[in-house]
Motif scaffolding. Sequence first.
Motif, PDB file in Angstrom:
ATOM      1  N   PRO A 264       0.891  -1.312   0.167  1.00  0.00           N
ATOM      2  CA  PRO A 264       0.166  -0.107   0.045  1.00  0.00           C
ATOM      3  C   PRO A 264       0.722   1.119  -0.029  1.00  0.00           C
ATOM      4  O   PRO A 264       1.996   1.271   0.519  1.00  0.00           O
ATOM      5  N   ASP A 265       0.283   2.489  -0.674  1.00  0.00           N
ATOM      6  CA  ASP A 265       0.873   3.738  -0.642  1.00  0.00           C
ATOM      7  C   ASP A 265       0.654   4.566   0.492  1.00  0.00           C
ATOM      8  O   ASP A 265       1.169   5.758   0.668  1.00  0.00           O
ATOM      9  N   ALA A 266      -0.452   4.102   1.289  1.00  0.00           N
ATOM     10  CA  ALA A 266      -0.949   4.997   2.328  1.00  0.00           C
ATOM     11  C   ALA A 266      -0.274   4.806   3.811  1.00  0.00           C
ATOM     12  O   ALA A 266       0.064   3.464   3.835  1.00  0.00           O
ATOM     13  N   MET A 267      -0.478   5.454   4.507  1.00  0.00           N
ATOM     14  CA  MET A 267      -0.193   5.258   5.964  1.00  0.00           C
ATOM     15  C   MET A 267      -1.284   4.339   6.656  1.00  0.00           C
ATOM     16  O   MET A 267      -2.384   4.309   6.317  1.00  0.00           O
ATOM     17  N   ALA A 268      -0.969   3.913   7.862  1.00  0.00           N
ATOM     18  CA  ALA A 268      -2.102   3.166   8.717  1.00  0.00           C
ATOM     19  C   ALA A 268      -2.729   4.088   8.917  1.00  0.00           C
ATOM     20  O   ALA A 268      -2.422   5.405   9.377  1.00  0.00           O
ATOM     21  N   ASP A 269      -4.335   3.889   9.502  1.00  0.00           N
ATOM     22  CA  ASP A 269      -5.179   4.737   9.895  1.00  0.00           C
ATOM     23  C   ASP A 269      -4.647   5.419  11.177  1.00  0.00           C
ATOM     24  O   ASP A 269      -3.954   4.767  11.997  1.00  0.00           O
ATOM     25  N   GLU A 270      -5.050   6.650  11.357  1.00  0.00           N
ATOM     26  CA  GLU A 270      -4.547   7.518  12.728  1.00  0.00           C
ATOM     27  C   GLU A 270      -5.084   6.671  14.026  1.00  0.00           C
ATOM     28  O   GLU A 270      -4.184   6.676  14.971  1.00  0.00           O
ATOM     29  N   GLY A 271      -6.172   6.060  14.056  1.00  0.00           N
ATOM     30  CA  GLY A 271      -6.524   5.393  15.192  1.00  0.00           C
ATOM     31  C   GLY A 271      -5.578   4.262  15.448  1.00  0.00           C
ATOM     32  O   GLY A 271      -5.438   3.853  16.729  1.00  0.00           O
TER      33      GLY A 271
END
Length: 412
Positions: free
Chosen positions: A55-62
């Motif tokens: 994945p190109d995205a960060m893990a969720d803030e939570g």
Amino acid sequence: MAESYIQNLIAERIGGNKFGKDTVLYKFEKIKRARRAAVEAHPDVAVIDLGVGEPDAMADEGVVATLAKEAANWENRGYTDNGREPFMRAAAEYMNNVYGVEGIDPETEVLHSIGSKPALAMIPQAFINPGDVALVTVPGYGVLANMTKWLGGEVYNLPLLESNKFLPDFDSIPEDILKRAKLLYINYPNNPTGAFASETFFRKVVRFAKKNKIIVIQDAAYAALTFDGVKPLSFLSVKGAKDVGIEIHSLSKAFNMTGWRMAFMVGNPLVIKAIASVKDNNDSGQFHAIQLAGKYALEHPEITVATAEKYSRRHDMLAKTLKKLGFAAKKPKASFYMYVKIPKGIKGGQKFKTAEDFSQWLLREKLISTVPWDDVEPYVRMSVTFLAFGEEEEKKVMEDIYNRLSDVEFEF
């Protein structure tokens, strides 16, 4: 300089006294070298990376906030061995909430893993003796197959053909192979083909496994990443599936947690118990704070839904772009992979005998990175995990792909 005596002590399974001397380059090493050469030759042109499978995205803030909080908790500092109850319970509830698989016992039917890769490596250690056979779909992820060979077992490849919707043909397996087969490895939604398996296929797998007394290992790393109204499907939702095998779920792809190394195995309690015994001798468990962050993720499947919407949009864009260039591109029902048959060549120019030829040309001449697969048929895998922030940047990536390739006419 004299050769070290250590050269003669290296295990045959990884090359023995020829270890490190082999001039054959593996696929991903070739891609890395070709990429470096392309960047050096064209320093002012950015590589469009359609090859990376993460994945190109960060893990969720939570998820991140949970890790930060729990990492500071003194009670979470120690070994976790075969897992802690909160994550196991969350995994069982996740199977019910997302896939409709009821009645999973978190104590006996769930086992956490430090990512799905170690799980696949440990499974043959629990079941394969010399001469035993693992049935493995190809093209695919080779960890279970490699470990089977290292243990003195044999691997029988089940080719995935487009003419059979990239599903294995069980009827083609010789009787002598079936008699020695212990494991069947399947992976749906599939890497690299993007194929989606139906309930009908999974029921066929159950019948096949029961008839031939084989354990099924279903790698469900991409199971929750579905599109266009297709609901996530678990092998364990099919009647009798838990009698014959297990499913592996990874948080890497579904929750943008690749580097976090968090997964779980779920299913047949005896299979789980056997793997847990092996796991006891391989690791001491994932850090509890990461397990609790994983628990948060499993309790928030809407994270995956949002990610799947992004991948679906990108698949639509990529398929449209490739079709304009002449490719027979099809949007998959799930996963972030698009599997594309290569052209035969360029009109009036270069011919491509293999997927590797085409992939190397794309990278060298057009600075577009893909992953070639020649195991069965010549295809390249393209991933929609390319780096882009928002829909407008995604559109620019597509425009760039089209512009780089539109100056040639491909022959199919």
